[in-house]
Motif scaffolding. Structure first.
Motif, PDB file in Angstrom:
ATOM      1  N   ALA A  74     -26.551  49.243  30.406  1.00  0.00           N
ATOM      2  CA  ALA A  74     -27.031  49.399  28.807  1.00  0.00           C
ATOM      3  C   ALA A  74     -25.807  48.720  28.682  1.00  0.00           C
ATOM      4  O   ALA A  74     -24.727  48.632  27.351  1.00  0.00           O
ATOM      5  N   LYS A  75     -24.729  48.870  29.582  1.00  0.00           N
ATOM      6  CA  LYS A  75     -23.293  48.765  29.082  1.00  0.00           C
ATOM      7  C   LYS A  75     -23.154  47.402  30.259  1.00  0.00           C
ATOM      8  O   LYS A  75     -21.649  46.600  29.817  1.00  0.00           O
ATOM      9  N   ASN A  76     -23.297  47.027  30.448  1.00  0.00           N
ATOM     10  CA  ASN A  76     -23.213  45.289  31.071  1.00  0.00           C
ATOM     11  C   ASN A  76     -22.207  45.136  32.327  1.00  0.00           C
ATOM     12  O   ASN A  76     -21.584  44.315  32.157  1.00  0.00           O
ATOM     13  N   THR A  77     -22.940  46.324  32.384  1.00  0.00           N
ATOM     14  CA  THR A  77     -21.397  46.466  33.776  1.00  0.00           C
ATOM     15  C   THR A  77     -22.124  47.083  34.855  1.00  0.00           C
ATOM     16  O   THR A  77     -23.492  48.101  35.328  1.00  0.00           O
ATOM     17  N   VAL A  78     -21.525  46.440  36.684  1.00  0.00           N
ATOM     18  CA  VAL A  78     -21.717  46.407  37.714  1.00  0.00           C
ATOM     19  C   VAL A  78     -20.637  47.412  38.461  1.00  0.00           C
ATOM     20  O   VAL A  78     -19.094  47.323  38.376  1.00  0.00           O
ATOM     21  N   TYR A  79     -20.528  48.418  39.009  1.00  0.00           N
ATOM     22  CA  TYR A  79     -20.113  48.875  39.821  1.00  0.00           C
ATOM     23  C   TYR A  79     -19.911  49.025  41.072  1.00  0.00           C
ATOM     24  O   TYR A  79     -20.823  49.169  42.250  1.00  0.00           O
ATOM     25  N   LEU A  80     -18.516  49.316  41.912  1.00  0.00           N
ATOM     26  CA  LEU A  80     -18.962  49.611  43.472  1.00  0.00           C
ATOM     27  C   LEU A  80     -17.576  51.035  43.624  1.00  0.00           C
ATOM     28  O   LEU A  80     -16.524  50.938  42.996  1.00  0.00           O
ATOM     29  N   GLN A  81     -18.126  51.805  44.332  1.00  0.00           N
ATOM     30  CA  GLN A  81     -17.140  53.108  44.634  1.00  0.00           C
ATOM     31  C   GLN A  81     -17.306  52.634  45.973  1.00  0.00           C
ATOM     32  O   GLN A  81     -18.207  52.956  46.796  1.00  0.00           O
ATOM     33  N   MET A  82     -16.596  52.912  46.148  1.00  0.00           N
ATOM     34  CA  MET A  82     -15.430  52.234  47.648  1.00  0.00           C
ATOM     35  C   MET A  82     -14.780  53.640  47.589  1.00  0.00           C
ATOM     36  O   MET A  82     -14.227  54.382  47.095  1.00  0.00           O
ATOM     37  N   ASN A  83     -15.715  54.421  49.222  1.00  0.00           N
ATOM     38  CA  ASN A  83     -15.282  56.091  49.508  1.00  0.00           C
ATOM     39  C   ASN A  83     -14.372  55.658  50.929  1.00  0.00           C
ATOM     40  O   ASN A  83     -14.314  54.534  51.581  1.00  0.00           O
ATOM     41  N   SER A  84     -13.705  56.607  51.219  1.00  0.00           N
ATOM     42  CA  SER A  84     -12.614  56.247  52.839  1.00  0.00           C
ATOM     43  C   SER A  84     -12.568  55.039  53.243  1.00  0.00           C
ATOM     44  O   SER A  84     -13.117  54.267  53.694  1.00  0.00           O
ATOM     45  N   LEU A  85     -12.024  54.652  51.981  1.00  0.00           N
ATOM     46  CA  LEU A  85     -10.983  53.665  52.604  1.00  0.00           C
ATOM     47  C   LEU A  85     -10.095  53.009  53.660  1.00  0.00           C
ATOM     48  O   LEU A  85      -9.676  54.174  54.040  1.00  0.00           O
ATOM     49  N   LYS A  86     -10.718  52.175  54.073  1.00  0.00           N
ATOM     50  CA  LYS A  86      -9.760  51.354  55.565  1.00  0.00           C
ATOM     51  C   LYS A  86      -8.866  50.672  54.770  1.00  0.00           C
ATOM     52  O   LYS A  86      -9.011  49.831  54.264  1.00  0.00           O
ATOM     53  N   PRO A  87      -7.588  50.392  55.755  1.00  0.00           N
ATOM     54  CA  PRO A  87      -6.025  49.634  55.684  1.00  0.00           C
ATOM     55  C   PRO A  87      -7.201  47.726  55.208  1.00  0.00           C
ATOM     56  O   PRO A  87      -6.784  46.929  55.084  1.00  0.00           O
ATOM     57  N   GLU A  88      -8.566  48.087  56.342  1.00  0.00           N
ATOM     58  CA  GLU A  88      -8.946  46.628  56.419  1.00  0.00           C
ATOM     59  C   GLU A  88      -9.707  46.176  55.881  1.00  0.00           C
ATOM     60  O   GLU A  88     -10.636  44.977  55.274  1.00  0.00           O
ATOM     61  N   ASP A  89     -10.216  47.199  54.113  1.00  0.00           N
ATOM     62  CA  ASP A  89     -10.440  46.974  53.580  1.00  0.00           C
ATOM     63  C   ASP A  89      -9.669  46.084  52.022  1.00  0.00           C
ATOM     64  O   ASP A  89     -10.257  45.509  50.886  1.00  0.00           O
ATOM     65  N   THR A  90      -8.301  46.176  52.034  1.00  0.00           N
ATOM     66  CA  THR A  90      -7.673  45.862  51.611  1.00  0.00           C
ATOM     67  C   THR A  90      -7.778  44.465  51.075  1.00  0.00           C
ATOM     68  O   THR A  90      -7.859  43.585  52.690  1.00  0.00           O
ATOM     69  N   ALA A  91      -8.445  43.503  49.927  1.00  0.00           N
ATOM     70  CA  ALA A  91      -8.310  42.718  49.536  1.00  0.00           C
ATOM     71  C   ALA A  91      -8.588  42.141  48.199  1.00  0.00           C
ATOM     72  O   ALA A  91      -8.058  43.299  47.691  1.00  0.00           O
ATOM     73  N   VAL A  92      -8.671  40.831  47.535  1.00  0.00           N
ATOM     74  CA  VAL A  92      -8.870  40.993  46.328  1.00  0.00           C
ATOM     75  C   VAL A  92     -10.673  40.618  46.288  1.00  0.00           C
ATOM     76  O   VAL A  92     -11.006  40.406  46.525  1.00  0.00           O
ATOM     77  N   TYR A  93     -10.375  41.360  45.318  1.00  0.00           N
ATOM     78  CA  TYR A  93     -12.333  42.014  45.200  1.00  0.00           C
ATOM     79  C   TYR A  93     -13.010  41.050  43.979  1.00  0.00           C
ATOM     80  O   TYR A  93     -12.494  41.201  42.712  1.00  0.00           O
ATOM     81  N   TYR A  94     -14.009  40.211  44.007  1.00  0.00           N
ATOM     82  CA  TYR A  94     -14.643  39.198  43.108  1.00  0.00           C
ATOM     83  C   TYR A  94     -16.067  40.049  42.697  1.00  0.00           C
ATOM     84  O   TYR A  94     -16.172  40.714  43.815  1.00  0.00           O
ATOM     85  N   CYS A  95     -16.677  39.702  41.591  1.00  0.00           N
ATOM     86  CA  CYS A  95     -18.025  40.140  40.766  1.00  0.00           C
ATOM     87  C   CYS A  95     -17.707  38.737  41.056  1.00  0.00           C
ATOM     88  O   CYS A  95     -17.606  37.997  39.523  1.00  0.00           O
ATOM     89  N   GLY A  96     -19.409  38.451  40.886  1.00  0.00           N
ATOM     90  CA  GLY A  96     -20.230  37.312  40.858  1.00  0.00           C
ATOM     91  C   GLY A  96     -21.389  37.698  39.977  1.00  0.00           C
ATOM     92  O   GLY A  96     -22.304  38.657  41.131  1.00  0.00           O
ATOM     93  N   ALA A  97     -22.313  36.434  39.588  1.00  0.00           N
ATOM     94  CA  ALA A  97     -23.374  36.954  38.823  1.00  0.00           C
ATOM     95  C   ALA A  97     -24.796  35.855  39.354  1.00  0.00           C
ATOM     96  O   ALA A  97     -24.088  34.559  39.320  1.00  0.00           O
TER      97      ALA A  97
END
Length: 123
Positions: A74-97
């Motif tokens: 309905a909002k034309n939106t996708v989410y990514l909930q990220m918990n328990s983050l680690k230093p190795e998760d550091t990055a630029v995050y991109y979404c694609g269709a």
């Protein structure tokens, strides 16, 4: 389709962030939407993807149990909930269709991309 990724930031290890991928120009309700990330000096890699109905979801092994992908058509939106983050998760995050039937992990399958949002996890 124009995609806008947002929600990145600086967080301490163990913290949480929620990324959003908002689409405009055209609905993404019949598209697979995936999240990818690219750390400095590394190739872009798959993180998670969700089918158009939300019932088909895949994750990269290192984020299983920590990240959750969801969508609100309905909002034309996708989410990514990220918990328990680690230093190795550091990055630029991109979404694609991707106009496909089932979620895919290959970058070349995705037809449209957002501009990326920086996630930095400090130790």
């Amino acid at each position: 389709v124009q995609l806008q990724a947002s929600g990145g930031g600086l967080v301490q290890a163990g913290g949480s962030l929620r990324l959003s991928c908002a689409a405009s120009g055209r609905t993404v309700n019949n598209y697979i939407v995936g999240w990818f990330r690219q750390a400095p000096g590394k190739d872009r890699e798959f993180v998670a993807a969700i089918g158009w109905s939300g019932s088909s979801i895949i994750y990269e092994d290192s984020v299983k149990g920590r990240f959750t992908i969801s969508r609100d058509n309905a909002k034309n939106t996708v989410y990514l909930q990220m918990n328990s983050l680690k230093p190795e998760d550091t990055a630029v995050y991109y979404c694609g269709a991707d106009l496909a039937i089932v979620p895919r992990t290959t970058i070349s399958s995705y037809d449209y991309w957002g501009q990326g949002t920086q996630v930095t996890v400090s130790s």
